[in-house]
Design an enzyme around this catalytic site. Sequence first.
Site, PDB file in Angstrom:
ATOM      1  N   HIS A 165      36.059  21.882 -15.361  1.00  0.00           N
ATOM      2  CA  HIS A 165      36.861  22.307 -16.495  1.00  0.00           C
ATOM      3  C   HIS A 165      36.146  22.007 -17.805  1.00  0.00           C
ATOM      4  O   HIS A 165      35.258  21.159 -17.880  1.00  0.00           O
ATOM      5  CB  HIS A 165      38.220  21.616 -16.500  1.00  0.00           C
ATOM      6  CG  HIS A 165      38.157  20.130 -16.696  1.00  0.00           C
ATOM      7  ND1 HIS A 165      37.752  19.273 -15.691  1.00  0.00           N
ATOM      8  CD2 HIS A 165      38.413  19.348 -17.778  1.00  0.00           C
ATOM      9  CE1 HIS A 165      37.778  18.030 -16.152  1.00  0.00           C
ATOM     10  NE2 HIS A 165      38.165  18.045 -17.414  1.00  0.00           N
ATOM     11  N   ASP A 173      37.397  20.791 -21.637  1.00  0.00           N
ATOM     12  CA  ASP A 173      38.582  20.064 -22.086  1.00  0.00           C
ATOM     13  C   ASP A 173      39.541  20.910 -22.916  1.00  0.00           C
ATOM     14  O   ASP A 173      39.144  21.570 -23.881  1.00  0.00           O
ATOM     15  CB  ASP A 173      38.174  18.840 -22.910  1.00  0.00           C
ATOM     16  CG  ASP A 173      37.608  17.716 -22.057  1.00  0.00           C
ATOM     17  OD1 ASP A 173      37.955  17.654 -20.864  1.00  0.00           O
ATOM     18  OD2 ASP A 173      36.831  16.902 -22.587  1.00  0.00           O
ATOM     19  N   ARG A 217      38.306   8.064 -24.052  1.00  0.00           N
ATOM     20  CA  ARG A 217      37.813   9.325 -24.607  1.00  0.00           C
ATOM     21  C   ARG A 217      38.402   9.589 -25.990  1.00  0.00           C
ATOM     22  O   ARG A 217      39.586   9.353 -26.228  1.00  0.00           O
ATOM     23  CB  ARG A 217      38.180  10.491 -23.685  1.00  0.00           C
ATOM     24  CG  ARG A 217      37.462  11.793 -24.016  1.00  0.00           C
ATOM     25  CD  ARG A 217      38.000  12.942 -23.190  1.00  0.00           C
ATOM     26  NE  ARG A 217      39.231  13.489 -23.758  1.00  0.00           N
ATOM     27  CZ  ARG A 217      39.980  14.431 -23.163  1.00  0.00           C
ATOM     28  NH1 ARG A 217      39.623  14.884 -21.977  1.00  0.00           N
ATOM     29  NH2 ARG A 217      41.065  14.877 -23.733  1.00  0.00           N
TER      30      ARG A 217
END
Length: 324
Positions: free
Chosen positions: A112, A114, A280
Amino acid sequence: MADGSARTGVDVRPLSGHTGAEIRGVDLTRPVGDQAIADIRAALLKWKVVFFRGQELGHSEQIAFAKRFGDVTYAHPHEDDPIEGFPEILPIDRRRYDSKYGRRYSYESRWHTDVTAAVNPPAASILRAHAVPEYGGDTTWTNLVAAYEGLSPAIRTLVDGLRAEHRFGLGFSAQDQENGYLKHVCNNPLVAIHPVVRVHPETGERAIFVSPGFTSHIVGASRLESRRILDLLFEEITRPKYTVRFKWEPRSIAFWDNRATAHLGPQDLDHRDVERILYRVTLIGDVPVGVDGVRSELVAGEPFGVRAPEKLVRRPARTQEVRP
Protein backbone atom coordinates in the site's frame (compact mmCIF):
# COMPACT_ATOMS: atom_id res chain seq x y z
CA MET A 1 31.11 8.71 -0.32
CA ALA A 2 29.15 6.68 -2.85
CA ASP A 3 26.71 9.45 -3.78
CA GLY A 4 27.04 12.14 -1.15
CA SER A 5 27.94 15.76 -0.52
CA ALA A 6 31.47 16.57 0.69
CA ARG A 7 30.30 20.01 1.80
CA THR A 8 27.76 18.80 4.34
CA GLY A 9 28.97 15.33 5.24
CA VAL A 10 25.73 13.79 3.93
CA ASP A 11 26.87 10.39 2.67
CA VAL A 12 24.27 8.67 0.46
CA ARG A 13 24.79 4.93 -0.03
CA PRO A 14 22.37 3.35 -2.56
CA LEU A 15 21.01 -0.04 -1.50
CA SER A 16 19.51 -1.39 -4.73
CA GLY A 17 19.35 -0.59 -8.42
CA HIS A 18 16.13 1.45 -8.29
CA THR A 19 15.11 2.04 -4.71
CA GLY A 20 16.48 3.01 -1.33
CA ALA A 21 19.64 4.55 0.07
CA GLU A 22 21.21 4.73 3.51
CA ILE A 23 22.29 8.17 4.67
CA ARG A 24 25.34 8.43 6.88
CA GLY A 25 27.23 11.36 8.32
CA VAL A 26 24.18 13.11 9.78
CA ASP A 27 23.30 13.31 13.49
CA LEU A 28 19.58 14.10 13.64
CA THR A 29 19.78 14.82 17.37
CA ARG A 30 21.70 18.02 16.56
CA PRO A 31 20.65 20.97 14.39
CA VAL A 32 20.89 20.03 10.72
CA GLY A 33 21.88 22.81 8.33
CA ASP A 34 19.78 23.92 5.38
CA GLN A 35 22.21 22.52 2.81
CA ALA A 36 22.21 19.10 4.53
CA ILE A 37 18.41 19.16 4.51
CA ALA A 38 18.53 19.95 0.79
CA ASP A 39 20.92 17.04 0.23
CA ILE A 40 18.61 14.68 2.13
CA ARG A 41 15.64 15.89 0.08
CA ALA A 42 17.57 15.35 -3.15
CA ALA A 43 18.44 11.79 -2.07
CA LEU A 44 14.81 11.15 -1.16
CA LEU A 45 13.57 12.35 -4.55
CA LYS A 46 16.14 10.22 -6.37
CA TRP A 47 15.97 7.00 -4.33
CA LYS A 48 12.33 7.34 -3.07
CA VAL A 49 13.16 6.03 0.43
CA VAL A 50 16.16 6.83 2.60
CA PHE A 51 17.31 5.24 5.86
CA PHE A 52 19.20 6.44 8.91
CA ARG A 53 20.63 4.29 11.71
CA GLY A 54 21.66 4.94 15.29
CA GLN A 55 19.53 8.08 15.74
CA GLU A 56 18.60 8.78 19.38
CA LEU A 57 15.35 10.64 18.72
CA GLY A 58 12.23 11.04 20.81
CA HIS A 59 8.82 12.23 19.67
CA SER A 60 9.68 15.94 19.79
CA GLU A 61 12.87 15.49 17.80
CA GLN A 62 11.17 13.31 15.20
CA ILE A 63 8.45 15.91 14.68
CA ALA A 64 10.99 18.73 14.50
CA PHE A 65 12.99 16.86 11.84
CA ALA A 66 9.86 16.19 9.80
CA LYS A 67 8.92 19.89 9.88
CA ARG A 68 12.12 20.72 8.03
CA PHE A 69 10.48 19.12 4.98
CA GLY A 70 6.86 20.31 5.30
CA ASP A 71 3.81 20.57 7.52
CA VAL A 72 3.11 17.55 9.71
CA THR A 73 -0.33 15.92 9.72
CA TYR A 74 -2.46 14.62 12.54
CA ALA A 75 -1.53 10.98 13.26
CA HIS A 76 -4.14 9.32 11.02
CA PRO A 77 -7.65 10.12 9.77
CA HIS A 78 -9.07 7.29 11.91
CA GLU A 79 -6.82 7.64 14.96
CA ASP A 80 -9.09 8.11 18.00
CA ASP A 81 -6.54 7.56 20.77
CA PRO A 82 -3.56 9.82 20.10
CA ILE A 83 -0.46 9.99 22.25
CA GLU A 84 -0.90 12.65 24.90
CA GLY A 85 0.95 15.78 23.86
CA PHE A 86 1.95 14.35 20.46
CA PRO A 87 -1.15 14.10 18.24
CA GLU A 88 1.12 13.97 15.17
CA ILE A 89 2.60 10.61 16.18
CA LEU A 90 1.05 7.31 15.06
CA PRO A 91 2.34 4.33 17.08
CA ILE A 92 2.86 1.16 15.05
CA ASP A 93 2.39 -1.27 17.91
CA ARG A 94 0.74 -4.68 17.80
CA ARG A 95 -0.61 -4.22 21.31
CA ARG A 96 -2.73 -1.29 20.12
CA TYR A 97 -3.93 -3.17 17.06
CA ASP A 98 -5.03 -6.19 19.06
CA SER A 99 -7.96 -4.20 20.45
CA LYS A 100 -8.82 -2.51 17.15
CA TYR A 101 -8.29 -5.09 14.43
CA GLY A 102 -7.24 -8.30 16.09
CA ARG A 103 -3.70 -9.61 15.92
CA ARG A 104 -1.63 -7.75 13.31
CA TYR A 105 1.42 -5.53 13.08
CA SER A 106 0.27 -2.57 10.99
CA TYR A 107 -2.83 -0.70 9.82
CA GLU A 108 -2.58 -2.36 6.41
CA SER A 109 -0.81 -5.68 5.91
CA ARG A 110 -0.90 -5.64 2.09
CA TRP A 111 1.19 -3.59 -0.32
CA HIS A 112 0.00 0.00 0.00
CA THR A 113 0.79 3.69 -0.25
CA ASP A 114 -0.19 5.53 2.94
CA VAL A 115 -3.72 6.95 3.24
CA THR A 116 -4.49 7.10 -0.49
CA ALA A 117 -8.18 7.07 0.43
CA ALA A 118 -7.71 10.75 1.32
CA VAL A 119 -7.98 13.28 -1.49
CA ASN A 120 -4.52 14.55 -0.49
CA PRO A 121 -2.46 11.52 0.59
CA PRO A 122 0.66 12.29 2.65
CA ALA A 123 3.64 13.63 0.73
CA ALA A 124 6.02 11.58 2.83
CA SER A 125 6.24 9.45 5.96
CA ILE A 126 8.99 9.17 8.58
CA LEU A 127 9.03 5.99 10.66
CA ARG A 128 11.27 5.59 13.72
CA ALA A 129 12.00 2.23 15.34
CA HIS A 130 12.01 1.87 19.12
CA ALA A 131 11.72 -1.88 19.72
CA VAL A 132 12.04 -4.49 16.98
CA PRO A 133 12.56 -8.25 16.99
CA GLU A 134 16.06 -9.65 16.65
CA TYR A 135 15.06 -11.21 13.35
CA GLY A 136 12.05 -10.81 11.08
CA GLY A 137 9.76 -7.80 10.84
CA ASP A 138 11.41 -6.22 7.78
CA THR A 139 9.64 -3.64 5.62
CA THR A 140 9.89 -3.57 1.82
CA TRP A 141 9.47 -0.54 -0.45
CA THR A 142 8.92 -0.36 -4.21
CA ASN A 143 9.60 2.45 -6.68
CA LEU A 144 6.36 3.41 -8.49
CA VAL A 145 8.19 5.60 -11.01
CA ALA A 146 10.45 2.75 -12.09
CA ALA A 147 7.41 0.48 -12.29
CA TYR A 148 5.65 2.93 -14.61
CA GLU A 149 8.72 3.21 -16.80
CA GLY A 150 8.84 -0.58 -16.96
CA LEU A 151 5.45 -0.76 -18.68
CA SER A 152 5.29 -1.02 -22.45
CA PRO A 153 4.46 2.22 -24.32
CA ALA A 154 1.04 0.88 -25.26
CA ILE A 155 0.08 0.11 -21.66
CA ARG A 156 1.47 3.46 -20.46
CA THR A 157 -0.80 5.20 -22.99
CA LEU A 158 -3.78 3.19 -21.70
CA VAL A 159 -3.28 3.85 -18.00
CA ASP A 160 -2.29 7.52 -18.42
CA GLY A 161 -5.96 8.41 -18.85
CA LEU A 162 -7.55 6.18 -16.21
CA ARG A 163 -8.99 7.02 -12.79
CA ALA A 164 -9.43 4.67 -9.83
CA GLU A 165 -11.33 4.74 -6.55
CA HIS A 166 -9.36 4.41 -3.28
CA ARG A 167 -11.24 3.45 -0.13
CA PHE A 168 -10.07 3.04 3.47
CA GLY A 169 -11.22 -0.27 4.95
CA LEU A 170 -11.21 -2.05 1.61
CA GLY A 171 -11.72 -5.74 2.32
CA PHE A 172 -13.54 -5.33 5.63
CA SER A 173 -16.26 -7.97 5.91
CA ALA A 174 -19.73 -7.96 7.49
CA GLN A 175 -18.23 -9.82 10.42
CA ASP A 176 -15.95 -6.84 11.05
CA GLN A 177 -19.02 -4.82 12.02
CA GLU A 178 -18.95 -6.70 15.34
CA ASN A 179 -15.74 -4.79 16.15
CA GLY A 180 -16.65 -1.34 17.46
CA TYR A 181 -13.63 0.40 15.96
CA LEU A 182 -14.05 -1.19 12.53
CA LYS A 183 -17.74 -0.37 12.59
CA HIS A 184 -16.80 3.25 13.24
CA VAL A 185 -14.43 3.19 10.24
CA CYS A 186 -17.13 1.74 7.99
CA ASN A 187 -19.66 4.32 9.20
CA ASN A 188 -17.25 7.18 8.44
CA PRO A 189 -15.98 6.36 4.95
CA LEU A 190 -12.86 7.90 3.49
CA VAL A 191 -12.96 7.69 -0.31
CA ALA A 192 -11.21 9.50 -3.16
CA ILE A 193 -10.80 9.09 -6.90
CA HIS A 194 -7.21 9.46 -8.10
CA PRO A 195 -5.44 9.26 -11.46
CA VAL A 196 -3.97 5.81 -12.05
CA VAL A 197 -0.79 7.64 -13.07
CA ARG A 198 0.12 10.76 -11.10
CA VAL A 199 2.69 13.38 -12.00
CA HIS A 200 5.16 14.01 -9.19
CA PRO A 201 4.86 17.67 -8.16
CA GLU A 202 8.62 18.12 -7.59
CA THR A 203 10.32 15.93 -10.19
CA GLY A 204 7.69 15.78 -12.93
CA GLU A 205 8.10 12.00 -13.05
CA ARG A 206 5.10 9.78 -13.72
CA ALA A 207 4.27 7.10 -11.16
CA ILE A 208 1.73 4.30 -11.05
CA PHE A 209 -0.66 5.36 -8.29
CA VAL A 210 -2.67 2.30 -7.35
CA SER A 211 -2.49 0.49 -4.05
CA PRO A 212 -3.51 -3.15 -3.43
CA GLY A 213 -4.52 -2.16 0.10
CA PHE A 214 -6.80 0.73 -0.90
CA THR A 215 -7.69 0.77 -4.63
CA SER A 216 -11.13 -0.73 -5.21
CA HIS A 217 -11.72 -0.38 -8.96
CA ILE A 218 -11.02 1.50 -12.18
CA VAL A 219 -13.66 4.15 -12.78
CA GLY A 220 -15.72 3.56 -15.93
CA ALA A 221 -14.41 0.03 -16.54
CA SER A 222 -16.38 -3.19 -16.16
CA ARG A 223 -15.64 -5.31 -13.12
CA LEU A 224 -13.66 -7.79 -15.22
CA GLU A 225 -11.71 -5.05 -17.06
CA SER A 226 -10.98 -3.29 -13.79
CA ARG A 227 -9.72 -6.43 -12.10
CA ARG A 228 -7.42 -7.35 -14.99
CA ILE A 229 -5.96 -3.85 -15.32
CA LEU A 230 -5.37 -3.59 -11.57
CA ASP A 231 -3.88 -7.08 -11.40
CA LEU A 232 -1.45 -6.14 -14.15
CA LEU A 233 -0.44 -2.95 -12.33
CA PHE A 234 -0.24 -4.63 -8.93
CA GLU A 235 2.03 -7.28 -10.41
CA GLU A 236 4.22 -4.62 -12.00
CA ILE A 237 4.68 -2.45 -8.91
CA THR A 238 5.61 -5.44 -6.74
CA ARG A 239 8.28 -6.88 -9.03
CA PRO A 240 11.39 -7.59 -6.91
CA LYS A 241 13.62 -5.58 -9.25
CA TYR A 242 11.96 -2.34 -8.14
CA THR A 243 12.16 -3.06 -4.41
CA VAL A 244 14.40 -2.67 -1.39
CA ARG A 245 14.01 -4.57 1.88
CA PHE A 246 15.04 -2.92 5.14
CA LYS A 247 16.04 -4.73 8.31
CA TRP A 248 15.02 -2.66 11.29
CA GLU A 249 17.23 -2.02 14.28
CA PRO A 250 16.40 0.11 17.34
CA ARG A 251 16.93 3.82 16.51
CA SER A 252 16.62 3.24 12.77
CA ILE A 253 14.58 5.68 10.69
CA ALA A 254 12.94 5.24 7.29
CA PHE A 255 11.86 8.33 5.34
CA TRP A 256 9.91 7.67 2.15
CA ASP A 257 8.31 9.68 -0.62
CA ASN A 258 4.69 8.58 -0.42
CA ARG A 259 4.00 10.02 -3.88
CA ALA A 260 6.38 7.58 -5.55
CA THR A 261 6.45 4.44 -3.40
CA ALA A 262 4.35 1.65 -1.99
CA HIS A 263 5.47 -0.53 0.90
CA LEU A 264 4.80 -3.87 2.51
CA GLY A 265 4.87 -4.42 6.26
CA PRO A 266 6.19 -7.56 7.95
CA GLN A 267 4.77 -10.85 6.76
CA ASP A 268 6.72 -13.17 9.08
CA LEU A 269 5.66 -12.32 12.63
CA ASP A 270 2.15 -13.71 13.08
CA HIS A 271 3.45 -16.99 14.46
CA ARG A 272 5.61 -15.28 17.09
CA ASP A 273 4.76 -13.15 20.12
CA VAL A 274 7.36 -10.41 19.73
CA GLU A 275 7.50 -6.73 20.59
CA ARG A 276 7.63 -4.35 17.64
CA ILE A 277 7.10 -0.63 18.33
CA LEU A 278 7.71 2.10 15.79
CA TYR A 279 6.48 5.70 15.56
CA ARG A 280 5.31 7.39 12.35
CA VAL A 281 4.78 10.99 11.35
CA THR A 282 3.52 12.12 7.94
CA LEU A 283 3.77 15.29 5.89
CA ILE A 284 0.71 16.96 4.42
CA GLY A 285 0.42 16.10 0.75
CA ASP A 286 -0.89 17.85 -2.32
CA VAL A 287 -3.90 16.71 -4.32
CA PRO A 288 -2.58 14.34 -7.03
CA VAL A 289 -2.66 15.48 -10.64
CA GLY A 290 -2.90 13.14 -13.61
CA VAL A 291 -1.05 13.21 -16.91
CA ASP A 292 -4.00 15.14 -18.37
CA GLY A 293 -3.80 17.79 -15.63
CA VAL A 294 -6.99 16.67 -13.87
CA ARG A 295 -6.83 16.66 -10.07
CA SER A 296 -8.09 13.95 -7.71
CA GLU A 297 -11.66 14.10 -6.46
CA LEU A 298 -12.92 13.83 -2.89
CA VAL A 299 -15.84 11.39 -2.62
CA ALA A 300 -16.27 10.98 1.14
CA GLY A 301 -14.48 12.18 4.26
CA GLU A 302 -12.22 15.18 4.73
CA PRO A 303 -8.80 16.21 3.44
CA PHE A 304 -5.96 14.90 5.59
CA GLY A 305 -4.57 17.81 7.60
CA VAL A 306 -3.06 18.92 10.86
CA ARG A 307 -6.23 18.50 12.92
CA ALA A 308 -8.22 15.41 13.84
CA PRO A 309 -11.38 14.94 11.76
CA GLU A 310 -14.43 16.34 13.52
CA LYS A 311 -16.19 12.96 13.37
CA LEU A 312 -13.72 11.34 15.78
CA VAL A 313 -14.97 10.80 19.32
CA ARG A 314 -12.12 11.46 21.71
CA ARG A 315 -11.16 9.03 24.43
CA PRO A 316 -8.73 9.96 27.20
CA ALA A 317 -5.20 9.53 25.88
CA ARG A 318 -3.50 6.60 27.56
CA THR A 319 -0.44 5.87 25.44
CA GLN A 320 2.76 7.47 26.64
CA GLU A 321 5.99 7.81 24.72
CA VAL A 322 8.37 4.91 24.92
CA ARG A 323 11.70 6.63 24.45
CA PRO A 324 14.85 4.96 23.17
